[in-house]
Write an enzyme that holds these catalytic residues in place. Structure first.
Site, PDB file in Angstrom:
ATOM      1  N   TYR A 141      43.196  43.843  30.405  1.00  0.00           N
ATOM      2  CA  TYR A 141      44.281  43.630  29.448  1.00  0.00           C
ATOM      3  C   TYR A 141      43.780  43.083  28.108  1.00  0.00           C
ATOM      4  CZ  TYR A 141      47.304  44.192  33.544  1.00  0.00           C
ATOM      5  OH  TYR A 141      47.935  44.668  34.667  1.00  0.00           O
ATOM      6  N   LYS A 191      36.821  45.323  43.740  1.00  0.00           N
ATOM      7  CA  LYS A 191      36.606  46.753  43.998  1.00  0.00           C
ATOM      8  C   LYS A 191      35.104  46.979  43.805  1.00  0.00           C
ATOM      9  CE  LYS A 191      38.266  50.945  44.699  1.00  0.00           C
ATOM     10  NZ  LYS A 191      38.738  51.366  46.012  1.00  0.00           N
ATOM     11  N   ASP A 223      42.245  47.809  47.602  1.00  0.00           N
ATOM     12  CA  ASP A 223      43.109  48.764  48.327  1.00  0.00           C
ATOM     13  C   ASP A 223      43.437  48.239  49.722  1.00  0.00           C
ATOM     14  OD1 ASP A 223      40.367  49.077  48.286  1.00  0.00           O
ATOM     15  OD2 ASP A 223      40.367  51.243  48.485  1.00  0.00           O
ATOM     16  N   ASP A 247      47.950  41.217  38.924  1.00  0.00           N
ATOM     17  CA  ASP A 247      49.259  41.599  38.407  1.00  0.00           C
ATOM     18  C   ASP A 247      50.005  42.428  39.463  1.00  0.00           C
ATOM     19  OD1 ASP A 247      51.356  42.126  36.754  1.00  0.00           O
ATOM     20  OD2 ASP A 247      50.254  43.321  35.300  1.00  0.00           O
ATOM     21  N   ASP A 251      53.120  41.026  42.551  1.00  0.00           N
ATOM     22  CA  ASP A 251      54.454  41.621  42.692  1.00  0.00           C
ATOM     23  C   ASP A 251      54.669  42.120  44.114  1.00  0.00           C
ATOM     24  OD1 ASP A 251      55.156  41.062  40.129  1.00  0.00           O
ATOM     25  OD2 ASP A 251      55.871  43.080  39.668  1.00  0.00           O
TER      26      ASP A 251
END
Ligand code: NAD
Length: 353
Positions: A141, A191, A223, A247, A251
Site C-alpha cells: 500500500y 507467502k 492461502d 487487511d 475481515d
C-alpha cells in the site's frame, strides 16, 4: 490523570458510534477520577467537503499532539468517484503514516451468546480468541514506484511490495510480546514460497522466535491461513502478518464474531499516540437511522485505555460491561435485536455505574 483525546468521527455512522464511546469514556473518567479532554476534528469525506482535503494538515497536527486518537469511519457513495483528486481512504492512509502507527491489533472473540450470529457451525467457534497483528505502514500500500504509465504501447499499472528488516522486526516483537500474556503461540503468515519480501519476513520471524523460546512459533502460508481461519479458528492465538495479507485476513476473521459492528482495533506507534477505531466502515446503508452497533467503538475506547493510558482496570471494566450486555441478551439489529445505538450504549453505561 489528564489525557487529551482527538476525536475523528468521520462519515456515515462514524459520528453516531463515536458519540456513544465518548459517553462511556466520560463515565470511566468520573468513576476513576480521570480527566479526558476531547477535541473533535473533521476527517474523511466531511473534511473533503469543508477543507477540500480528506486530512487537513492542522487535523494531523492535532492528532500528533494528542495522547490518543479515536476514529469512527470514513467514506461513502458521495466520495466514491475513483478519478477524484482526493478520497476519504487517502486521509486514512495519511493519518496512519503521519502517526507512524505500524501495527494494527484486531482482537476477535466469538462470544458464546452470539455464536448463532456467525455463519460458522457453533462447534467451530468454541474457544475462538484470536488477536491479529497487521503491519500497517509498509508493504504494497505504500511501496514505490506506484502508478500507471504506458510501456511498449501497453497501459501498465505498478504497485511495489517492499519491506525493510526493521519494519518486520518491530511488528514481530510486538506480536511476541502480546503472545506472552496470552496462550504463548505466534502464527506468522507469509507467502515465502513465492515472494522475496515474505522470505525476509520469515527469516526475521525465525530469529525472533529463537530469542523467545517460551513462545511457540509457526509459519503458515497466507492461502492456508485463510482456509484455517474458517476450518480451525480456535487453533490460532496471535497471528502476525504484512499489510495486505492482514487487511484481507482481518475481515475474514471478523466474520467469526458474528457482526462487523462488534469488533475494535488499535493501531500503535513506537512512542506517539495510538489510533483506535472499530473495524467496520461508515455503513451508508444504515447511517442516520440510529441503529448502528456501537460496541466495536466502545471496545476500541477500552483498547485506548489499556494500550495508550495503561489503565488496565478501567479497560477491563468496559470490556466486562460489554460482556454482560451481550450475555444478558441486549442486541442491536445487526446481531438480531431491536435496540438503538443509544440504548445499547445505555446498557453498557448502566453496568459500569
Ligand atoms: P461497512 O463496514 O461500512 O458495512 C458493511 C455492512 O456491515 C453493512 O451492511 C453495514 O450496515 C454493516 N455494518 C457495519 N458496521 C456496522 C455497525 N456498527 N452496526 C451495524 N451494522 C454495521 O463496509 P462497506 O459497506 O464495504 O463500506 C462502506 C463505506 O465505508 C465505503 O465508503 C468504504 O470505503 C468505507 N470503509 C471505511 C473504513 C474505515 O473508515 N476504516 C473501513 C471499511 C470501509
Amino acid at each position: 490523570m489528564d489525557y487529551k483525546i482527538t476525536l475523528l468521527p468521520g462519515d456515515g455512522i462514524g459520528p453516531e458510534v463515536v458519540g456513544e464511546a465518548v459517553r462511556v469514556l466520560e463515565v470511566i473518567a468520573s468513576k476513576y477520577h480521570h480527566t479526558f479532554h476531547f477535541a473533535e476534528r473533521l476527517m474523511g469525506g466531511c473534511s473533503i467537503d469543508t477543507f477540500g482535503s480528506s486530512l487537513a494538515d492542522e487535523t494531523l497536527a492535532d492528532c500528533k499532539s494528542a495522547d490518543a486518537v479515536l476514529l469512527g469511519a470514513v467514506g461513502g457513495p458521495k466520495w466514491d468517484d475513483p478519478s477524484a483528486k482526493d478520497r476519504p481512504e487517502r486521509g486514512l492512509l495519511a493519518l496512519r503514516k503521519g502517526l507512524g502507527v505500524f501495527a494494527n491489533l484486531r482482537p476477535v472473540k466469538a462470544h458464546p451468546a452470539l455464536i448463532d450470529s456467525s455463519p460458522l457451525r457453533p462447534e467451530k467457534l468454541k474457544d475462538v480468541d484470536i488477536i491479529v497483528v497487521r503491519e500497517l505502514t509498509g508493504g504494497l500500500y505504500f511501496g514505490w514506484p506506484k502508478g500507471r504509465d504506458v510501456k511498449d504501447g501497453r497501459e501498465r499499472a505498478v504497485d511495489t511490495l517492499e519491506y525493510y528488516d526493521y519494519e518486520i522486526r518491530r511488528v514481530m516483537e510486538l506480536a511476541f510480546k502480546l503472545a506472552k500474556g496470552r496462550k504463548k503461540k505466534v502464527t506468522s503468515v507469509d507467502k515465502a514460497n513465492v515472494l522475496e519480501s515474505s522470505r525476509l519476513w520469515r527469516q526475521i520471524a525465525t530469529q525472533i522466535g529463537k530469542e523467545n523460546s517460551d513462545i511457540q512459533l509457526e509459519h503458515v502460508l497466507v492461502d492456508t491461513a485463510s482456509m484455517k481461519l474458517v476450518t480451525a479458528p480456535a487453533s490460532f492465538d496471535v497471528i502476525v502478518t504484512e499489510n495486505m495479507f492482514g487487511d484481507i485476513l482481518t475481515d475474514e476473521a471478523s466474520v467469526l464474531a458474528g457482526s462487523m459492528g462488534m469488533l475494535p482495533s488499535a493501531s500503535l506507534s513506537e512512542s506517539g499516540p495510538g489510533l483506535y477505531e472499530p473495524t467496520h466502515g461508515s455503513a451508508p446503508d444504515i447511517a442516520g437511522k440510529g441503529i448502528a452497533n456501537p460496541i466495536g467503538t466502545i471496545l476500541s475506547s477500552a483498547m485506548m485505555l489499556r494500550h495508550s493510558f495503561e489503565l488496565d482496570n478501567e479497560a477491563a471494566s468496559v470490556e466486562n460491561a460489554v460482556d454482560e450486555v451481550i450475555t444478558d441478551g441486549c442486541r442491536t439489529a445487526d446481531i438480531g435485536g431491536k435496540l438503538t445505538t443509544r440504548q445499547m450504549a445505555d446498557e453498557v453505561i448502566e453496568r459500569l455505574q
